[in-house]
Structures are given as structure tokens and as C-alpha cells.
Motif scaffolding. Sequence first.
Motif, mmCIF file in Angstrom:
data_model
loop_
_atom_site.group_PDB
_atom_site.id
_atom_site.type_symbol
_atom_site.label_atom_id
_atom_site.label_comp_id
_atom_site.label_asym_id
_atom_site.label_seq_id
_atom_site.Cartn_x
_atom_site.Cartn_y
_atom_site.Cartn_z
ATOM 1 N N LYS A 140 0.830 -1.207 0.000
ATOM 2 C CA LYS A 140 0.000 0.000 0.000
ATOM 3 C C LYS A 140 0.864 1.256 0.000
ATOM 4 C CE LYS A 140 -3.924 2.285 2.208
ATOM 5 N NZ LYS A 140 -4.988 2.195 3.244
ATOM 6 N N LYS A 144 0.932 4.238 -2.693
ATOM 7 C CA LYS A 144 0.672 5.597 -2.233
ATOM 8 C C LYS A 144 1.786 6.549 -2.634
ATOM 9 C CE LYS A 144 -0.406 8.150 2.023
ATOM 10 N NZ LYS A 144 -0.576 8.027 3.507
ATOM 11 N N ILE A 157 -5.886 -3.933 0.564
ATOM 12 C CA ILE A 157 -5.550 -2.518 0.465
ATOM 13 C C ILE A 157 -6.850 -1.745 0.327
ATOM 14 C CG2 ILE A 157 -4.349 -0.756 -0.863
ATOM 15 C CD1 ILE A 157 -2.308 -2.834 -1.677
ATOM 16 N N TYR A 162 -8.090 3.380 -4.530
ATOM 17 C CA TYR A 162 -7.439 2.110 -4.818
ATOM 18 C C TYR A 162 -8.411 1.191 -5.558
ATOM 19 C CZ TYR A 162 -3.946 3.652 -1.456
ATOM 20 O OH TYR A 162 -2.982 4.372 -0.804
ATOM 21 N N TYR A 274 -3.772 -4.816 -7.149
ATOM 22 C CA TYR A 274 -4.194 -3.479 -6.750
ATOM 23 C C TYR A 274 -3.457 -2.423 -7.580
ATOM 24 C CZ TYR A 274 -6.235 -5.635 -2.569
ATOM 25 O OH TYR A 274 -6.977 -6.404 -1.714
ATOM 26 N N THR A 276 -3.871 2.248 -8.505
ATOM 27 C CA THR A 276 -4.470 3.504 -8.064
ATOM 28 C C THR A 276 -5.006 4.310 -9.239
ATOM 29 O OG1 THR A 276 -2.414 4.761 -8.216
ATOM 30 C CG2 THR A 276 -2.848 3.614 -6.128
#
Length: 307
Positions: A140, A144, A157, A162, A274, A276
Motif C-alpha cells: 500500500k 501511495k 488494500i 485504490y 491493486y 491507483t
Amino acid sequence: MIPEDLAQIDLRSMQLLVTVHDTGSFSAAAAQMDVSQSTVSYTIERLRRAFGDPLFVRQGNSIAETDKCRDLVSHAREVVNRMLAIAVPVEFDPTTAQGGVTLSCNHHERFLLMPSFIAAMRRLAPNVVINILESAVNGKQQLKENIADIVLGPVRILGEGYFRRHIFSDHYSCVMDPGNALAKGEITLERFQEATHVAVTHNGQWQALYFSALRERDILLKPQLTLPSHDSLELMITGTDLVATIPNRLATAYAGRLTVRRFPIQIPIEIDMYWTERTHRSGLHRWARQLLADVARSQVPEKTARP
């Protein structure tokens, strides 16, 4: 000078305002934008302060926009649509694509997926640079801080901004030297508890999921050996009394050299991908994520440990 409340209004807030207006409901807007209702309420409250107007007022079981809200929605819709149009990439062609994809994962995922993924990337997008990082438990944070584009692993996460896609499922098996007494017969919880254990801790930052399942049964393991990764596991176990509990898909790779037995408790291991907002609409990254999902589907069929 722009007032502070107005300066904090971003494009996502504008899009949320338009969505509330179009759906006529805070809850419907939350569902459509895949955010919580509290996020919608908080954002609308910020907009109310910024523009000095209630924007939406309650009328019975529904909401109605104010005059200022109607004007604001018209402008916001135009801004959002223009920005989305500018952001749409030109038609993506992997054969001529430039740039890089940074993927963060641990040994389990690297061993199972990366060889085929890298081969496919080299064949289909030869100019794209691939970077692979060790995620340990820092996935994570890597997302970030824009260190990684994709994080892959059995992690959760959470938070706005996300995105997640399920890649494959696994469960635990035990591996041991063929001469280990535990290699003969069924592994019960009692036999497992009495064994000599090795644990993989990702540099001391991780405890595998099966530990908590055992604690729920009042079983507290005290490993005699801890390792930072799975990569040297076979070397450490061969010729010893050590038993390692690891993901089954990884364990089956040792079959023939080490004995593989199913862990006595069924504990699912969900491997998810995952990313973003930063790469969500990128042509290169959308294509790479789909390629990774395709590789997982073809390269990681359902398997079970040998009896």
C-alpha cells in the motif's frame, strides 16, 4: 486570491456533484462512483462551504437542487467532460508502446506468474521496461508513494482511490523432507502441532494467515527457523526434520524432491491485484493489468496437494 475552501475543490468533487444531481440520491451516487455514502456527504458539505449554498435540499423522500446548484452542475459537467476527453489516451498499440510498468509482489507470485508474464511482455510490448519489486508488507505504501504501479499478493488494500481485481485463489500445504516422520500418513492437527516448524516472515514483517487460524484453536506455534523468503526453503528443509507450511501452488513445485501434504485446516489465500487512480486509465497499464490477469488464468489452474 482563491478562498481556501474553494481551492480545495478537485475534479473528483465536481464529478460527484454531477452524479448526485443526475441520480437524485446520495446513496445512488455513492454506489455509482464506488465510494461510501459518508464520502458523498463529506464532499457535498465541502462544496456547500466553498460556494456558500446548500446546493441540495430535502423534499419529502427526495432531494432537489437549488438555483446555484443547477448553475454549478452545468459548469462542473462541462469541466469534467473536457478533462476526461483530454485524458483519454490515443489508441494503444503495445508493439510501439514506450514507458515502464513497475510491479510489486513476493516470491509466491513471482514464481507462479512472472516468468510467463515477462515472456508475454517481451513478445508483445518489447519496448516497455518492466520493474519488479519485493512488496513484503509495504504494498500500500508503495502504491501511495507512486513507487509501484501494481501490487500483487494476499493483502487487503482499502481506501478511496485504490482499485482491486482478483487474480487467483490458493490454500496451504506442508512440505518436508521425504524422510520426515510427518511424510507418512495423514497430517492431523495433533501431529502438525508436534512437528518442528520453519516460517517465512518476509524480513520479519509478516506472519502467514495460518498462524491466526491456529491461535483460534489454542495452538501457538514456535518455529525453530524463520526465513525472509521462500526462495531458499528447499535448501533449508532437505535432510532435516523441519516442516514448512506454504501456499499449495508453490508447494507442488517441490513435489518429487520434497513430500507435499495438505495442511489440516482449509484456509483460503486470495491473491489480488491493486492499483491507483494514477494508472487507472493509462493505456499501457490497463493493457498490462489485463495481460497479467490473462496469464494468471492460463498459468495457474486449480491444483491440489498430493496425498
